[in-house]
Design a protein around this motif. Structure first.
Motif, PDB file in Angstrom:
ATOM      1  N   PRO A 184       0.824  -1.209   0.000  1.00  0.00           N
ATOM      2  CA  PRO A 184       0.000   0.000   0.000  1.00  0.00           C
ATOM      3  C   PRO A 184       0.860   1.263   0.000  1.00  0.00           C
ATOM      4  O   PRO A 184       1.878   1.338   0.692  1.00  0.00           O
ATOM      5  N   GLY A 185       0.456   2.218  -0.839  1.00  0.00           N
ATOM      6  CA  GLY A 185       1.207   3.468  -0.926  1.00  0.00           C
ATOM      7  C   GLY A 185       2.215   3.501  -2.048  1.00  0.00           C
ATOM      8  O   GLY A 185       2.764   4.558  -2.358  1.00  0.00           O
ATOM      9  N   THR A 186       2.487   2.341  -2.674  1.00  0.00           N
ATOM     10  CA  THR A 186       3.415   2.306  -3.797  1.00  0.00           C
ATOM     11  C   THR A 186       2.645   2.322  -5.108  1.00  0.00           C
ATOM     12  O   THR A 186       1.474   1.939  -5.161  1.00  0.00           O
ATOM     13  N   SER A 187       3.295   2.761  -6.166  1.00  0.00           N
ATOM     14  CA  SER A 187       2.637   2.895  -7.466  1.00  0.00           C
ATOM     15  C   SER A 187       3.013   1.725  -8.378  1.00  0.00           C
ATOM     16  O   SER A 187       4.162   1.282  -8.380  1.00  0.00           O
ATOM     17  N   PRO A 188       2.069   1.233  -9.168  1.00  0.00           N
ATOM     18  CA  PRO A 188       2.353   0.122 -10.074  1.00  0.00           C
ATOM     19  C   PRO A 188       2.920   0.621 -11.405  1.00  0.00           C
ATOM     20  O   PRO A 188       2.802   1.797 -11.745  1.00  0.00           O
ATOM     21  N   HIS A 189       3.533  -0.282 -12.137  1.00  0.00           N
ATOM     22  CA  HIS A 189       3.945   0.013 -13.507  1.00  0.00           C
ATOM     23  C   HIS A 189       3.680  -1.216 -14.362  1.00  0.00           C
ATOM     24  O   HIS A 189       3.464  -2.320 -13.856  1.00  0.00           O
ATOM     25  N   GLY A 196       2.373  -5.890 -20.364  1.00  0.00           N
ATOM     26  CA  GLY A 196       1.071  -5.364 -19.964  1.00  0.00           C
ATOM     27  C   GLY A 196      -0.128  -6.095 -20.515  1.00  0.00           C
ATOM     28  O   GLY A 196      -1.264  -5.635 -20.361  1.00  0.00           O
ATOM     29  N   THR A 197       0.076  -7.256 -21.138  1.00  0.00           N
ATOM     30  CA  THR A 197      -1.062  -8.003 -21.688  1.00  0.00           C
ATOM     31  C   THR A 197      -1.665  -8.961 -20.667  1.00  0.00           C
ATOM     32  O   THR A 197      -2.811  -9.361 -20.793  1.00  0.00           O
ATOM     33  N   GLU A 212      -0.559 -18.185 -21.864  1.00  0.00           N
ATOM     34  CA  GLU A 212      -0.748 -18.557 -20.468  1.00  0.00           C
ATOM     35  C   GLU A 212      -0.715 -17.305 -19.613  1.00  0.00           C
ATOM     36  O   GLU A 212      -0.147 -16.277 -20.007  1.00  0.00           O
ATOM     37  N   THR A 213      -1.311 -17.401 -18.442  1.00  0.00           N
ATOM     38  CA  THR A 213      -1.276 -16.278 -17.509  1.00  0.00           C
ATOM     39  C   THR A 213       0.170 -15.939 -17.167  1.00  0.00           C
ATOM     40  O   THR A 213       0.973 -16.820 -16.877  1.00  0.00           O
ATOM     41  N   CYS A 214       0.484 -14.671 -17.216  1.00  0.00           N
ATOM     42  CA  CYS A 214       1.860 -14.228 -16.950  1.00  0.00           C
ATOM     43  C   CYS A 214       2.281 -14.595 -15.529  1.00  0.00           C
ATOM     44  O   CYS A 214       1.579 -14.248 -14.567  1.00  0.00           O
ATOM     45  N   PRO A 215       3.413 -15.290 -15.355  1.00  0.00           N
ATOM     46  CA  PRO A 215       3.840 -15.674 -14.002  1.00  0.00           C
ATOM     47  C   PRO A 215       4.341 -14.494 -13.180  1.00  0.00           C
ATOM     48  O   PRO A 215       4.387 -14.559 -11.951  1.00  0.00           O
ATOM     49  N   ALA A 216       4.724 -13.404 -13.846  1.00  0.00           N
ATOM     50  CA  ALA A 216       5.274 -12.259 -13.124  1.00  0.00           C
ATOM     51  C   ALA A 216       4.193 -11.398 -12.483  1.00  0.00           C
ATOM     52  O   ALA A 216       4.322 -10.956 -11.334  1.00  0.00           O
ATOM     53  N   ARG A 220      -2.487  -9.698 -13.802  1.00  0.00           N
ATOM     54  CA  ARG A 220      -3.001  -8.383 -13.417  1.00  0.00           C
ATOM     55  C   ARG A 220      -2.462  -7.261 -14.298  1.00  0.00           C
ATOM     56  O   ARG A 220      -2.899  -6.121 -14.204  1.00  0.00           O
ATOM     57  N   GLN A 221      -1.481  -7.565 -15.154  1.00  0.00           N
ATOM     58  CA  GLN A 221      -0.901  -6.630 -16.128  1.00  0.00           C
ATOM     59  C   GLN A 221       0.018  -5.586 -15.488  1.00  0.00           C
ATOM     60  O   GLN A 221       0.836  -4.989 -16.162  1.00  0.00           O
ATOM     61  N   LEU A 222      -0.112  -5.370 -14.210  1.00  0.00           N
ATOM     62  CA  LEU A 222       0.694  -4.379 -13.489  1.00  0.00           C
ATOM     63  C   LEU A 222       1.519  -5.067 -12.406  1.00  0.00           C
ATOM     64  O   LEU A 222       1.088  -6.089 -11.850  1.00  0.00           O
ATOM     65  N   VAL A 223       2.686  -4.514 -12.123  1.00  0.00           N
ATOM     66  CA  VAL A 223       3.528  -5.045 -11.052  1.00  0.00           C
ATOM     67  C   VAL A 223       3.981  -3.893 -10.163  1.00  0.00           C
ATOM     68  O   VAL A 223       3.942  -2.720 -10.561  1.00  0.00           O
TER      69      VAL A 223
END
Length: 394
Positions: A184-189, A196-197, A212-216, A220-223
């Protein structure tokens, strides 16, 4: 996940093996296998077991398998996809001897002659999560997992209906990060692994690849640079809650009640799964049950059965009734008392079935013995067993 619940990674999963059934198993066989494994590995049942974590994982695998091959439409598409993907049959990509990798997404973009529908796009569009000629850019909502629990109730409660409290444990969105996986409080990229797919291209074997669903980023497309300290980036956590469930009048031992939307929460705004409640009814000391009728064994003496009598019989939750025993009533005869049985859905009641059990005294005083000896002498000429010998001789 596609609109009909089919997920791309299922091409490499053998759901029949997970449930321990053959590919030709009937719907009933699949359901029985699922129930048996779900009960044996349910988190509530194995929480104190040394291998609880492994059984919890097995429970999730069993639930996932049943969600697919327990549904006729999904099972058909799953079987078709498994057959096509297993060895690469039916997808020539470069002539005889070609062994390169073929991306099924490219195949699905080819719509058939004239750009019309049909072909691979129509067959596998739902399975891979995108329509023919179209790449999915947003992760789809996912339905929550179905859960199963057991409710033990009394015999009278089963007949009259009862509201029970059920303690349910299931995976849910992490309360700290609200399912994002980030601190919480951090921004995603944007996720660099999948650009981002939410998906990556993975080899299925042979000459095929699929999304397949991205393992990273977990789709959710964002990390986040810093993972959530509670869920460590998974976005999920184990939570428990108590719900009140109203069980209808007349439920039976072994019956399975479905509570819609009371299962595990969905993902990304998807609907919750269902909760299945297995009913266990504690036997009553006096009464039994046969469908909509109650049963009771009524002890009577030899004299009452021979001479006739009026015997008071209890009812469940009501006043006693008087049962008229005719003279000469044999052991095992059943009398029906109308309207004193199980409540029915139409507002009426089943009946009470009272079965006579003639009691033979284990000990006699002198007076009783003399009376019975006199009775035996008076009826000595009665040919009780003559028919047995006539049948033997014949």
């Amino acid at each position: 996940m596609s609109d009909n619940g089919i997920r791309s990674d299922w091409a490499t999963k053998d759901f029949y093996a997970v449930l321990g059934v053959g590919k030709s198993a009937s719907a009933d066989e699949i359901k029985k296998a699922y129930r048996k494994l779900a009960r044996a590995n349910h988190p509530d049942a194995v929480k104190d077991a040394p291998d609880a974590a492994a059984k919890h994982e097995k429970f999730k695998q069993v639930a996932e398998a049943y969600d697919v091959i327990g549904d006729a439409d999904k099972r058909k598409k799953y079987d078709q996809a498994r057959e096509m993907f297993a060895s690469g049959r039916g997808f020539p990509a470069g002539g005889a001897g070609y062994s390169g990798t073929v991306n099924l997404e490219d195949l699905l973009r080819e719509r058939g002659a004239g750009g019309g529908g049909g072909g691979f796009g129509d067959l596998f569009g739902d399975f891979l999560g995108f329509g023919a000629g179209q790449r999915r850019s947003q992760p789809r909502a996912a339905r929550g997992t179905d859960l199963e629990t057991t409710a033990t109730i009394g015999f009278g409660e089963a007949l009259e209906g009862v509201t029970v409290s059920l303690r349910i444990a299931a995976d849910a969105a992490c309360g700290t990060c609200s399912g994002t996986g980030g601190k919480p409080g951090t921004s995603p990229h944007r996720c660099q692994t999948c650009e981002g797919t939410g998906f990556v291209v993975a080899s299925v074997g042979g000459a095929f690849s699929m999304n397949e669903t991205c393992p990273a980023c977990g789709g959710r497309q964002l990390v986040y640079d810093e993972a959530c300290p509670t869920c460590h980036g998974s976005g999920r956590s184990r939570s428990a809650r108590t719900i009140q469930a109203k069980l209808p009048a007349g439920v039976k031992d072994g019956q399975r009640i479905r509570l819609r939307g009371k299962g595990a929460p969905g993902e990304r705004g998807g609907p919750a799964g269902d909760l299945y409640v297995a009913i266990k009814v504690t036997p009553d000391r006096v009464f039994g049950r046969k469908g909509e009728d109650l049963t009771i064994d009524v002890p009577v003496s030899f004299a009452e059965a021979a001479l006739g009598a009026q015997v008071r019989v209890p009812t469940l939750g009501g006043a006693a009734v008087t049962l008229k025993i005719p003279a000469g009533t044999p052991n095992g005869r059943t009398f029906r008392v109308r309207g004193k049985g199980v409540p029915r859905k139409d507002g009426g009641n089943g009946d009470l079935l009272a079965t006579v059990e003639v009691q033979v005294p284990a000990h006699l005083n002198d007076e009783a013995r003399a009376a019975l000896e006199a009775y035996a002498a008076a009826t000595a000429d009665a040919p009780l067993r003559a028919g047995l010998f006539e049948q033997t001789e014949a």
